[in-house]
Write an enzyme that holds these catalytic residues in place. Structure first.
Site, PDB file in Angstrom:
ATOM      1  N   ASP A   1       0.850  -1.253   0.039  1.00  6.12           N
ATOM      2  CA  ASP A   1       0.231  -0.208  -0.219  1.00  6.12           C
ATOM      3  C   ASP A   1       0.884   1.369  -0.049  1.00  6.12           C
ATOM      4  O   ASP A   1       2.019   1.105   0.078  1.00  6.12           O
ATOM      5  CB  ASP A   1      -1.040  -0.068   1.154  1.00  6.12           C
ATOM      6  CG  ASP A   1      -0.067  -0.510   2.417  1.00  6.12           C
ATOM      7  OD1 ASP A   1       1.056  -0.512   2.534  1.00  6.12           O
ATOM      8  OD2 ASP A   1      -1.115  -0.860   3.252  1.00  6.12           O
TER       9      ASP A   1
ATOM     10  N   ASN B   1      -7.373  -2.504  14.165  1.00  6.98           N
ATOM     11  CA  ASN B   1      -8.633  -2.814  13.726  1.00  6.98           C
ATOM     12  C   ASN B   1      -9.045  -4.074  13.078  1.00  6.98           C
ATOM     13  O   ASN B   1     -10.077  -4.050  12.351  1.00  6.98           O
ATOM     14  CB  ASN B   1      -9.340  -1.542  13.237  1.00  6.98           C
ATOM     15  CG  ASN B   1      -8.702  -1.251  12.098  1.00  6.98           C
ATOM     16  OD1 ASN B   1      -7.771  -1.616  11.423  1.00  6.98           O
ATOM     17  ND2 ASN B   1      -9.214  -0.092  11.145  1.00  6.98           N
TER      18      ASN B   1
ATOM     19  N   HIS C   1      -7.260  -4.601  10.140  1.00  5.42           N
ATOM     20  CA  HIS C   1      -7.066  -4.432   8.622  1.00  5.42           C
ATOM     21  C   HIS C   1      -5.540  -5.220   8.327  1.00  5.42           C
ATOM     22  O   HIS C   1      -4.791  -5.318   9.058  1.00  5.42           O
ATOM     23  CB  HIS C   1      -7.077  -3.016   8.142  1.00  5.42           C
ATOM     24  CG  HIS C   1      -5.800  -2.260   8.816  1.00  5.42           C
ATOM     25  ND1 HIS C   1      -5.777  -0.488   9.241  1.00  5.42           N
ATOM     26  CD2 HIS C   1      -4.351  -2.344   8.460  1.00  5.42           C
ATOM     27  CE1 HIS C   1      -4.550  -0.045   9.558  1.00  5.42           C
ATOM     28  NE2 HIS C   1      -3.779  -0.937   9.193  1.00  5.42           N
TER      29      HIS C   1
ATOM     30  N   GLU D   1      -9.553  -1.963   5.211  1.00  8.70           N
ATOM     31  CA  GLU D   1     -10.295  -1.555   6.491  1.00  8.70           C
ATOM     32  C   GLU D   1     -11.694  -2.144   6.851  1.00  8.70           C
ATOM     33  O   GLU D   1     -12.267  -2.771   5.944  1.00  8.70           O
ATOM     34  CB  GLU D   1     -10.647   0.064   6.401  1.00  8.70           C
ATOM     35  CG  GLU D   1      -9.375   0.827   6.187  1.00  8.70           C
ATOM     36  CD  GLU D   1      -8.871   1.135   7.408  1.00  8.70           C
ATOM     37  OE1 GLU D   1      -8.443   0.256   8.373  1.00  8.70           O
ATOM     38  OE2 GLU D   1      -8.286   2.329   7.582  1.00  8.70           O
TER      39      GLU D   1
HETATM   40  C1  GLP Z   1      -0.087   0.419   8.589  1.00 14.03           C
HETATM   41  C2  GLP Z   1       0.017  -0.321   7.276  1.00 14.03           C
HETATM   42  C3  GLP Z   1      -0.370  -1.907   7.536  1.00 14.03           C
HETATM   43  C4  GLP Z   1       0.397  -2.184   8.845  1.00 14.03           C
HETATM   44  C5  GLP Z   1      -0.133  -1.513   9.951  1.00 14.03           C
HETATM   45  C6  GLP Z   1       0.538  -1.983  11.390  1.00 14.03           C
HETATM   46  O1  GLP Z   1      -1.663   0.432   8.557  1.00 14.03           O
HETATM   47  N1  GLP Z   1      -0.735   0.012   6.267  1.00 14.03           N
HETATM   48  O2  GLP Z   1      -0.097  -2.644   6.357  1.00 14.03           O
HETATM   49  O3  GLP Z   1       0.259  -3.520   8.865  1.00 14.03           O
HETATM   50  O4  GLP Z   1       0.229  -0.303   9.921  1.00 14.03           O
HETATM   51  O5  GLP Z   1       1.552  -1.228  11.788  1.00 14.03           O
HETATM   52  P1  GLP Z   1       2.415  -1.630  13.097  1.00 14.03           P
HETATM   53  O6  GLP Z   1       3.103  -2.721  12.629  1.00 14.03           O
HETATM   54  O7  GLP Z   1       3.106  -0.376  12.921  1.00 14.03           O
HETATM   55  O8  GLP Z   1       1.584  -1.911  14.026  1.00 14.03           O
END
Ligand code: GLP
Length: 240
Positions: A67, A136, A138, A143
């Site tokens: 993404d 959440n 995702h 989402e």
């Molecule tokens: C972002 C990314 C996700 C990732 C998430 C969790 O939202 N788009 O792909 O999994 O962060 O991040 P973290 O590892 O910092 O909790």
């Protein structure tokens, strides 16, 4: 599903990196799907180290990121492209042009989504998709919603995601409200999936992901239906 418990985040990163390195050694031209976020940083660090020690080469590997924020050019300090350059792309022997990520600053986002989806298909799909887990539920930026999109698409980020990602921006008003993300189909079509989850704050959502009902309200729960899922986590969760 295979579940590997790691005692801490550093060990989680090392186990994940060894797993990825093993896939590259078995298939040097492997196509990797890559995540951003804080959880995979240790994995990237250790992969860089394995590369420097000559234990693995990325010369034939191709990568597709999950993404990117809409509105940020790749050179923006908070873009996921910059994150990838700093943590991984520029530190290993990946060839120029072998790393792909959606362009959040594309003039026509719908065309950019189609182009990205086509690129994934052109290389024969993703062999190993690595994922983090949002607070959440995702994955990528898919989402919670009444329905999940199959292909790469533009998404409105939820308030929870915007708040969760604000720590990477000077202030919350600077966090983009939209992103381009691979869809659930693009992720589920990967031959193998590696889910990395860290921290007690994600215990409940990880439990729902792995053992709750498969629901579009917890997008990651769809991974229960994947035939080759490996989870590496420093959280102990059990089926009730
Ligand atoms: C972002 C990314 C996700 C990732 C998430 C969790 O939202 N788009 O792909 O999994 O962060 O991040 P973290 O590892 O910092 O909790």
């Amino acid at each position: 599903m295979e579940y590997i418990y790691a005692p801490d985040l550093k060990t989680l990163g090392q186990i994940a990196a060894r797993w990825v390195a093993r896939e590259i050694i078995l298939c040097p031209s492997v196509v990797l799907g890559l995540p951003t976020g804080s959880t995979p940083v240790g994995m990237y660090d250790y992969l860089v180290r394995l590369g420097q020690e000559g234990l693995v080469s990325f010369a034939q590997v191709r990568t597709f990121n999950l993404d990117e924020y809409v509105g940020l050019p790749p050179s923006h300090p908070q873009s996921y492209a910059t994150f990838m350059q700093e943590h991984f792309w520029d530190k290993v022997d990946l060839r120029a042009g072998s790393t792909e990520i959606p362009r959040g600053d594309a003039p026509d986002l719908a065309i950019e989504c189609l182009r990205y989806e086509r690129r994934i298909r052109e290389v024969g799909g993703i062999d190993l998709q690595i994922l983090g887990l949002g607070q959440n539920g995702h994955i990528g930026f898919n989402e919670p919603s009444h329905n999940l999109e199959i292909k790469t698409h533009v998404v409105d980020l939820t308030e929870k995601t915007i708040q969760g990602n604000a720590r990477f921006f000077p202030d919350i008003s600077k966090v983009p409200k939209k992103a381009i993300t691979m869809g659930i189909g693009s992720i589920m079509q990967a031959r193998k999936v590696l889910l990395l989850v860290s921290g007690e704050a994600k215990k409940e959502i990880l439990s729902k992901t792995l053992y709750g009902p498969v629901s579009t309200e917890v997008p990651a729960s769809i991974l229960q239906l994947h035939s080759n899922l490996m989870v590496i986590s420093d959280i102990r969760v059990k089926e009730d």
